[in-house]
Design an enzyme around this catalytic site. Structure first.
Site, PDB file in Angstrom:
ATOM      1  N   CYS A   2       0.922  -1.187  -0.010  1.00  0.00           N
ATOM      2  CA  CYS A   2       0.104   0.100   0.077  1.00  0.00           C
ATOM      3  C   CYS A   2       0.965   1.186   0.187  1.00  0.00           C
ATOM      4  CB  CYS A   2      -1.072  -0.034   1.078  1.00  0.00           C
ATOM      5  SG  CYS A   2      -2.032  -1.295   1.303  1.00  0.00           S
ATOM      6  N   ARG A  27       5.324  -0.768  -4.409  1.00  0.00           N
ATOM      7  CA  ARG A  27       5.047  -1.641  -3.425  1.00  0.00           C
ATOM      8  C   ARG A  27       3.979  -2.416  -3.781  1.00  0.00           C
ATOM      9  NH1 ARG A  27       4.649   1.213   2.038  1.00  0.00           N
ATOM     10  NH2 ARG A  27       6.419   2.456   2.041  1.00  0.00           N
ATOM     11  N   TRP A  74      -3.611  -2.838  -1.461  1.00  0.00           N
ATOM     12  CA  TRP A  74      -3.238  -3.983  -1.442  1.00  0.00           C
ATOM     13  C   TRP A  74      -4.497  -4.702  -0.838  1.00  0.00           C
ATOM     14  CZ3 TRP A  74      -1.506  -8.542   0.715  1.00  0.00           C
ATOM     15  CH2 TRP A  74      -0.924  -9.697   0.058  1.00  0.00           C
ATOM     16  N   ASN A  98      -3.080   1.745   5.818  1.00  0.00           N
ATOM     17  CA  ASN A  98      -2.089   0.775   5.304  1.00  0.00           C
ATOM     18  C   ASN A  98      -2.230   0.077   6.819  1.00  0.00           C
ATOM     19  OD1 ASN A  98      -1.422   1.849   3.179  1.00  0.00           O
ATOM     20  ND2 ASN A  98       0.563   2.430   3.668  1.00  0.00           N
ATOM     21  N   GLY A  99      -2.451  -1.109   6.758  1.00  0.00           N
ATOM     22  CA  GLY A  99      -2.178  -2.380   7.586  1.00  0.00           C
ATOM     23  C   GLY A  99      -3.480  -2.981   8.017  1.00  0.00           C
ATOM     24  N   GLU A 479      16.713 -18.771  -4.986  1.00  0.00           N
ATOM     25  CA  GLU A 479      16.723 -17.410  -5.307  1.00  0.00           C
ATOM     26  C   GLU A 479      16.166 -17.569  -6.760  1.00  0.00           C
ATOM     27  OE1 GLU A 479      16.241 -13.376  -5.611  1.00  0.00           O
ATOM     28  OE2 GLU A 479      16.077 -14.809  -4.045  1.00  0.00           O
ATOM     29  N   LYS A 483      12.625 -16.192  -8.429  1.00  0.00           N
ATOM     30  CA  LYS A 483      12.505 -15.195  -9.365  1.00  0.00           C
ATOM     31  C   LYS A 483      11.729 -15.645 -10.320  1.00  0.00           C
ATOM     32  CE  LYS A 483      14.599 -11.536  -7.824  1.00  0.00           C
ATOM     33  NZ  LYS A 483      14.034 -12.035  -6.419  1.00  0.00           N
ATOM     34  N   GLU A 486       7.981 -15.676  -9.377  1.00  0.00           N
ATOM     35  CA  GLU A 486       7.409 -14.192  -8.711  1.00  0.00           C
ATOM     36  C   GLU A 486       6.995 -13.660 -10.153  1.00  0.00           C
ATOM     37  OE1 GLU A 486       9.692 -12.001  -5.225  1.00  0.00           O
ATOM     38  OE2 GLU A 486      10.785 -12.589  -7.006  1.00  0.00           O
ATOM     39  N   HIS A 502      17.273 -37.931  -3.603  1.00  0.00           N
ATOM     40  CA  HIS A 502      16.280 -38.097  -2.578  1.00  0.00           C
ATOM     41  C   HIS A 502      14.835 -37.843  -2.815  1.00  0.00           C
ATOM     42  CE1 HIS A 502      19.433 -39.139   0.466  1.00  0.00           C
ATOM     43  NE2 HIS A 502      20.327 -38.324  -0.370  1.00  0.00           N
ATOM     44  N   LYS A 602       5.861  -4.887  -2.860  1.00  0.00           N
ATOM     45  CA  LYS A 602       7.173  -4.783  -2.511  1.00  0.00           C
ATOM     46  C   LYS A 602       7.689  -4.815  -1.199  1.00  0.00           C
ATOM     47  CE  LYS A 602      11.194  -3.586  -4.119  1.00  0.00           C
ATOM     48  NZ  LYS A 602      12.283  -4.538  -4.584  1.00  0.00           N
TER      49      LYS A 602
END
Length: 607
Positions: A2, A27, A74, A98-99, A479, A483, A486, A502, A602
């Site tokens: 947000c 964000r 968001w 926000n929150g 990572e 990526k 995402e 395994h 973000k």
């Protein structure tokens, strides 16, 4: 998550509010809106989706007004649509938030019984109606907000606009960050300094629990107990000029290509080229006496912490534990007295990581923060700050923040090894010299962009992709998979190469590409053996190694990406760049929203 912008201006503010929201797009969000006062009335324009839709609304139905608030949302409570988009308003007050208000259901029932209507599914509407109730009781806006804040439970950053008050905004912070900007007869409020960068560089950050009464002439700040307090006004170095895309198609591409420069900037902040040694800020504790290091982070920053664990244990010979911030304090870990807890976050505002930092301090740990935002909550909370110099990172998928984190953590590992007597001057100089070579080597890796783009064409139709690595390349495999997931929405998994037999080997067939990260270190032969096992089962392998490493495997690879020769110590920094480029080009070919992937934010400022 947000974004919040508030302005008390000398001229009309609608376009300034919109521009402020654009600076906060990084964000992540799924709806947006603004509210201004027109002849004392609250006027709103809101839309689902991206800011271009809000801009179109404003072009079709402009709003005037010299005071206003704006928000990119968001969704948490309530689906992302125009009805639930902020600002949320009654006829007397408009709110951006926000929150999460944890007790909103209780407040909603109470306010409904008092005759207040609810038109949205949001928790924020309980705030708007609660303040309206107190205004109806005859309280001033200041007293109404103060009384309402005492009822709210949860984490929030709030800015409120009042009908008939062209000279007043009230804001409050409990958890998510909030900054107040000072102008000449104008005042600004934003989620962070970047939102306000073109408007002012004179910034005050609210402390947790603070609330403020903002007028055109300044701000009065009060703490959680209602006591008037002074918070320092700082000059921020941020500039609105820093956030353009330049000649690049996406922010992510721009930020990948900035890495040689920002890695160099970061190293210059921590390395003395004259003495060929690393230097840290003054420490309030003795590094040599630290019995254990605990590294806590989320997402990409957690992968940086995993790599740092290998470095610290191997070079500095200190026990290291890594943990995901959202899990860390809930398992009540045993903290050794005098230990060091190190926290990694690009924004310095990640809710889980910030809460973990505070918990570690309560357990008697020394604390250090590796952050890109040196004015962030985490930076202010920690005993020492180890800043990265990445500059604003707008793309949601972290790239340059990750490599600069690695650069800082590598410097920290050297410094700790030196303090503990685990390395001598010659080895420190050798490791430090390897670090100084990284910017030039990173530029060489970027020269392979065209070749990596061609490889992306061979991956774009895959449903599943495996990433394999050993040692420090194992966190890089995680990572790389993150990526790709995402930004391209292709399912990908990272594994330690030795774990392939395994379980993951069952997934290998001709339809599953395998990305193998294989720096030529002491584990190279083992990784090459795992690679051969994958190819023997029809696996299509893309190998990332140096020229000699690629040559040792032969021509059975689907493709190879050559990395310049480098010391294995710094290999993770270099080897991260091709996996970023690969994910980027696959996502571009798939036509996804590279800079703002679906469902992602973000900065995650609520748990």
């Amino acid at each position: 998550m947000c974004g919040i912008v508030g302005i008390i201006g000398k001229s009309e503010v609608a376009q300034l509010l919109l521009e402020g929201l654009r600076r906060l797009e990084y964000r992540g969000y799924d709806s947006a809106g603004i509210a201004t006062l027109v002849d004392g009335r609250i006027e709103r324009r809101r839309s689902e989706g991206k800011l271009d839709r809000l801009a179109a609304q404003l072009a079709e139905r402009p709003v005037s007004g010299r005071i206003g608030i704006a928000h990119t949302r968001w969704a948490t409570h309530g689906v992302p649509n125009e009805t639930n988009a902020h600002p949320i308003a009654t006829d007397r007050v408009a709110v951006v938030h926000n929150g999460i208000i944890e007790n909103f259901q209780e407040l909603r029932r109470e306010l409904t019984e008092l005759g207040h209507g609810f038109q949205t599914q949001t928790d924020t509407e309980a705030v708007a109606n609660l303040v309206t109730q107190h205004l109806g009781e005859g309280l001033s806006p200041e007293k109404a907000v103060e009384k309402a804040l005492k009822r709210l439970e949860g984490a929030f950053a709030l800015v409120l606009l009042f009908a008939g008050r062209h000279d007043l905004l009230i804001c409050a912070r409990r958890g998510p960050p909030l900054a107040i900007g000072y102008g000449d007869g104008e005042m600004f409020i934003g989620s962070d300094a970047l939102a306000l960068a073109p408007l002012t560089r004179r910034i005050t950050y609210l402390e947790d629990g603070d609330w403020a009464v903002v007028t055109a002439n300044g701000a009065e700040i009060f703490d959680a107990e209602g006591r008037k307090v002074e918070r320092p006004i700082r000059e921020t170095a941020l500039s609105g000029a820093l956030i353009g895309k330049g000649n690049h198609r996406h922010f992510m591409e721009k930020e990948i290509f900035e890495q040689p420069a920002v890695i160099g900037d970061t190293l210059h902040a921590h390395f003395n080229p004259t003495t060929r040694s690393v230097h840290l800020p003054a420490l309030p504790f003795d590094l040599a006496a630290v019995p254990k290091v605990t590294i806590v982070a989320c997402g990409t920053s957690y992968h940086a912490g995993m790599i740092a664990k290998y470095w610290l244990e191997k070079i500095a010979r200190v026990p290291v534990e890594t943990d995901i911030a959202s899990e860390f304090r809930y398992r009540a870990p045993v903290m050794i007295p005098g230990g060091l807890a190190l926290f990694i976050s690009q924004s310095g505002e990640t809710a889980d990581t910030l809460a973990a930092l505070k918990w570690a301090k309560s357990q008697g740990q020394h604390t250090a923060a590796v952050v890109n935002q040196v004015e962030s909550s985490m930076a202010r909370e920690a005993d020492i700050v180890l800043p990265t110099r990445a500059g604003p990172e707008i793309g949601v998928a972290s790239t340059k923040a990750f490599t600069t984190q690695l650069a800082v953590l590598a410097c920290f590992a050297i410094a700790m090894a030196r303090a503990r007597g685990a390395i001598g001057k010659a080895e420190e100089a050798a490791l430090s010299t390897a670090l100084t070579e990284i910017p030039a080597r990173a530029a060489q890796v970027l020269e392979h962009d065209g070749a990596i783009q061609k490889i992306a064409h061979r991956l774009v139709t895959a449903r599943d992709v495996l990433y394999l690595g050993r040692g420090t390349a194992y966190p890089l495999a995680l990572e790389g998979a993150l990526k790709l997931k995402e930004i391209s929405y292709i399912h990908a998994e990272g594994y330690a190469a030795g774990e392939m037999k395994h379980g993951p080997i069952a997934l290998i067939d001709e339809e599953v590409p395998i990305i193998v990260l294989a720096p030529r270190d002491e584990l190279f032969e083992k990784t090459a053996s795992n690679l051969q096992e994958a190819m023997a089962r029809g696996g299509k392998v893309v190998m990332i190694s140096d020229e000699a490493g690629l040559a040792s495997v032969g021509d059975r690879l689907l493709a190879g990406i050559a990395i310049p020769d480098c010391d294995p110590f710094v290999a993770p920094i270099l080897y991260s760049i091709p996996i970023q480029l690969l994910a980027y080009h696959v996502a571009v070919l798939k036509g996804t929203d590279v800079d703002q992937p679906r469902n992602l934010a973000k900065s995650v400022t609520v748990e």
